[in-house]
Design a protein around this motif. Structure first.
Motif, PDB file in Angstrom:
ATOM      1  N   LEU A  20     -27.108  21.023 -16.182  1.00  0.00           N
ATOM      2  CA  LEU A  20     -27.568  22.296 -16.206  1.00  0.00           C
ATOM      3  C   LEU A  20     -26.951  23.380 -15.481  1.00  0.00           C
ATOM      4  O   LEU A  20     -26.537  24.478 -15.924  1.00  0.00           O
ATOM      5  CB  LEU A  20     -29.121  22.375 -15.824  1.00  0.00           C
ATOM      6  N   ALA A  21     -26.350  22.845 -14.337  1.00  0.00           N
ATOM      7  CA  ALA A  21     -25.701  23.899 -13.498  1.00  0.00           C
ATOM      8  C   ALA A  21     -24.178  24.165 -13.977  1.00  0.00           C
ATOM      9  O   ALA A  21     -23.808  25.140 -14.074  1.00  0.00           O
ATOM     10  CB  ALA A  21     -25.367  22.930 -12.087  1.00  0.00           C
ATOM     11  N   PHE A  22     -23.636  23.116 -14.839  1.00  0.00           N
ATOM     12  CA  PHE A  22     -22.330  23.215 -15.547  1.00  0.00           C
ATOM     13  C   PHE A  22     -22.325  24.377 -16.355  1.00  0.00           C
ATOM     14  O   PHE A  22     -21.552  25.232 -16.409  1.00  0.00           O
ATOM     15  CB  PHE A  22     -21.781  21.935 -15.669  1.00  0.00           C
ATOM     16  N   TRP A  23     -23.263  24.053 -17.327  1.00  0.00           N
ATOM     17  CA  TRP A  23     -23.431  24.899 -18.586  1.00  0.00           C
ATOM     18  C   TRP A  23     -23.960  26.365 -18.113  1.00  0.00           C
ATOM     19  O   TRP A  23     -23.564  27.243 -18.770  1.00  0.00           O
ATOM     20  CB  TRP A  23     -24.499  24.244 -19.577  1.00  0.00           C
ATOM     21  N   THR A  24     -24.753  26.376 -17.030  1.00  0.00           N
ATOM     22  CA  THR A  24     -25.045  27.864 -16.350  1.00  0.00           C
ATOM     23  C   THR A  24     -23.943  28.493 -15.970  1.00  0.00           C
ATOM     24  O   THR A  24     -23.781  29.654 -16.106  1.00  0.00           O
ATOM     25  CB  THR A  24     -26.238  27.684 -15.403  1.00  0.00           C
ATOM     26  N   ILE A  25     -22.956  27.887 -15.220  1.00  0.00           N
ATOM     27  CA  ILE A  25     -21.973  28.595 -14.685  1.00  0.00           C
ATOM     28  C   ILE A  25     -20.963  28.900 -15.756  1.00  0.00           C
ATOM     29  O   ILE A  25     -20.455  29.993 -15.834  1.00  0.00           O
ATOM     30  CB  ILE A  25     -21.007  27.646 -13.659  1.00  0.00           C
ATOM     31  N   PHE A  26     -20.744  28.254 -16.682  1.00  0.00           N
ATOM     32  CA  PHE A  26     -20.003  28.307 -17.983  1.00  0.00           C
ATOM     33  C   PHE A  26     -20.357  29.325 -18.395  1.00  0.00           C
ATOM     34  O   PHE A  26     -19.682  30.347 -18.876  1.00  0.00           O
ATOM     35  CB  PHE A  26     -19.761  27.129 -18.609  1.00  0.00           C
ATOM     36  N   ALA A  27     -21.657  29.395 -19.014  1.00  0.00           N
ATOM     37  CA  ALA A  27     -22.435  30.496 -19.813  1.00  0.00           C
ATOM     38  C   ALA A  27     -22.353  32.056 -19.035  1.00  0.00           C
ATOM     39  O   ALA A  27     -21.952  33.093 -19.523  1.00  0.00           O
ATOM     40  CB  ALA A  27     -23.833  30.342 -20.056  1.00  0.00           C
ATOM     41  N   VAL A  28     -22.660  31.881 -17.564  1.00  0.00           N
ATOM     42  CA  VAL A  28     -22.594  33.097 -16.821  1.00  0.00           C
ATOM     43  C   VAL A  28     -21.080  33.834 -16.789  1.00  0.00           C
ATOM     44  O   VAL A  28     -20.934  34.960 -16.971  1.00  0.00           O
ATOM     45  CB  VAL A  28     -23.007  33.050 -15.486  1.00  0.00           C
ATOM     46  N   LEU A  29     -20.224  32.904 -16.258  1.00  0.00           N
ATOM     47  CA  LEU A  29     -18.746  33.196 -16.160  1.00  0.00           C
ATOM     48  C   LEU A  29     -18.119  33.766 -17.719  1.00  0.00           C
ATOM     49  O   LEU A  29     -17.553  34.899 -17.674  1.00  0.00           O
ATOM     50  CB  LEU A  29     -18.279  32.083 -15.734  1.00  0.00           C
ATOM     51  N   LEU A  43     -28.685  37.678 -30.842  1.00  0.00           N
ATOM     52  CA  LEU A  43     -29.960  36.899 -30.721  1.00  0.00           C
ATOM     53  C   LEU A  43     -29.988  35.574 -30.010  1.00  0.00           C
ATOM     54  O   LEU A  43     -30.510  35.224 -29.216  1.00  0.00           O
ATOM     55  CB  LEU A  43     -30.754  36.958 -32.047  1.00  0.00           C
ATOM     56  N   VAL A  44     -28.616  34.807 -30.566  1.00  0.00           N
ATOM     57  CA  VAL A  44     -28.784  33.549 -30.246  1.00  0.00           C
ATOM     58  C   VAL A  44     -28.276  33.468 -28.696  1.00  0.00           C
ATOM     59  O   VAL A  44     -29.037  32.453 -27.827  1.00  0.00           O
ATOM     60  CB  VAL A  44     -27.500  32.743 -30.992  1.00  0.00           C
ATOM     61  N   GLN A  45     -27.420  34.158 -28.352  1.00  0.00           N
ATOM     62  CA  GLN A  45     -26.939  34.215 -26.706  1.00  0.00           C
ATOM     63  C   GLN A  45     -28.123  34.675 -26.097  1.00  0.00           C
ATOM     64  O   GLN A  45     -28.181  34.349 -24.824  1.00  0.00           O
ATOM     65  CB  GLN A  45     -25.897  35.023 -26.455  1.00  0.00           C
ATOM     66  N   TRP A  46     -28.778  35.761 -26.458  1.00  0.00           N
ATOM     67  CA  TRP A  46     -29.937  36.117 -25.751  1.00  0.00           C
ATOM     68  C   TRP A  46     -31.117  35.095 -25.337  1.00  0.00           C
ATOM     69  O   TRP A  46     -31.342  35.060 -24.470  1.00  0.00           O
ATOM     70  CB  TRP A  46     -30.615  37.399 -26.396  1.00  0.00           C
ATOM     71  N   ILE A  47     -31.279  34.248 -26.506  1.00  0.00           N
ATOM     72  CA  ILE A  47     -32.302  33.026 -26.392  1.00  0.00           C
ATOM     73  C   ILE A  47     -31.647  31.994 -25.392  1.00  0.00           C
ATOM     74  O   ILE A  47     -32.434  31.556 -24.482  1.00  0.00           O
ATOM     75  CB  ILE A  47     -32.496  32.565 -27.769  1.00  0.00           C
ATOM     76  N   VAL A  48     -30.278  31.715 -25.240  1.00  0.00           N
ATOM     77  CA  VAL A  48     -29.571  30.896 -24.575  1.00  0.00           C
ATOM     78  C   VAL A  48     -29.904  31.291 -22.913  1.00  0.00           C
ATOM     79  O   VAL A  48     -30.085  30.798 -22.227  1.00  0.00           O
ATOM     80  CB  VAL A  48     -28.224  30.703 -24.867  1.00  0.00           C
ATOM     81  N   ASN A  49     -29.498  32.859 -22.874  1.00  0.00           N
ATOM     82  CA  ASN A  49     -29.737  33.451 -21.594  1.00  0.00           C
ATOM     83  C   ASN A  49     -31.208  32.936 -20.801  1.00  0.00           C
ATOM     84  O   ASN A  49     -31.592  32.972 -19.830  1.00  0.00           O
ATOM     85  CB  ASN A  49     -29.246  34.764 -21.542  1.00  0.00           C
ATOM     86  N   PHE A  50     -32.533  33.170 -21.979  1.00  0.00           N
ATOM     87  CA  PHE A  50     -33.735  33.172 -21.437  1.00  0.00           C
ATOM     88  C   PHE A  50     -33.897  31.627 -21.082  1.00  0.00           C
ATOM     89  O   PHE A  50     -34.364  31.721 -20.186  1.00  0.00           O
ATOM     90  CB  PHE A  50     -34.377  33.136 -22.705  1.00  0.00           C
TER      91      PHE A  50
END
Length: 245
Positions: free
Chosen positions: A4-13, A203-210
């Motif tokens: 979760l931490a890895f994919w969070t940092i990847f998505a945010v960056l 839409l897809v990325q918004w849902i991922v961010n949620f």
């Protein structure tokens, strides 16, 4: 580092890097209207992406109509409040992304420190929520623009809403009823609809961010509770309180 931490940092960056690139292109006026591009692309740039006052450059646009009488004019916006407001939206969008990235990195590096974990988790969550809300607000604003920008004439009228933003040179010496629309004109409402779609990140990325915001908050609070219950953490916490008195 957990998955979760890895994919969070990847998505945010990667979203932050993307926002920096897009913001630089728009705020530095790197997307001017160019000859030979599609008419709709030029209208998109004139409407949202090019502010003559901020960029210090005026571009001319050939406005040709066949209804109700054939007419041709050269128009150029000397100022554009729509594009100016869009630049303000871009600045707010960029600022929130940078803040979110910095808080995300700070949150992910707290490790076994419960107080630091909690102090960084809450701002990180609030920044993520702010971005989610901002995306929806921007998408709604662009949807409201769709009616005002459904034709070429309406786009020019929208830019010229204060009747002093566009200059006109009439080439045919006939009146050009810019406020009159025709069924023969191309439908350009898709421009605002496209930006609304992009604003909510397709839409897809918004849902991922949620899910990123929600899962990190739930997992972070659970981990904070787990750390707080450890005997060594409680002893360290009591010791720190004792040293204050």
């Amino acid at each position: 580092m957990s998955s979760l931490a890895f994919w969070t940092i990847f998505a945010v960056l990667y979203q932050t890097v993307f926002s920096i690139i897009i913001s630089w292109l728009i705020l530095s006026c790197k997307l001017p209207p160019t000859e030979g591009e599609l008419q709709e692309v030029t209208l998109l740039k004139l409407l949202y992406l090019h502010d003559p006052e901020a960029c210090g450059r005026v571009y001319f646009y050939n406005y040709t109509r066949t209804y109700p009488v054939p007419s041709s004019s050269i128009v150029w916006p000397v100022k554009n409040e729509v594009a100016s407001l869009f630049r303000g939206k871009i600045c707010a969008w960029l600022s929130l992304h940078v803040i979110w990235a910095v808080l995300g990195i700070a949150y992910m590096t707290q490790g076994q420190r419960p107080c630091g974990l909690y102090v960084t988790l809450m701002p990180f969550t609030l920044a993520g929520l702010a971005i989610l809300v901002m995306d929806l607000v921007y998408a709604t604003m662009f949807l409201m623009d769709a009616r005002k920008t459904s034709t070429e004439a309406k786009i020019l009228n929208y830019i010229n809403s204060d009747s002093d933003s566009i200059r006109i040179v009439n080439k045919t010496h006939q009146s050009v009823p810019a406020s009159t629309s025709s069924d023969l004109e191309k439908d350009t409402s898709w421009i605002a609809l496209l930006l609304a779609y992009i604003s909510c990140r397709a839409l897809v990325q918004w849902i991922v961010n949620f899910w990123i915001v929600k899962d990190n908050y739930i997992e972070g609070m659970a981990y904070y509770s787990h750390l707080s219950k450890k005997p060594e953490c409680r002893m360290r916490h009591k010791s720190s309180l004792f040293t204050q008195y």
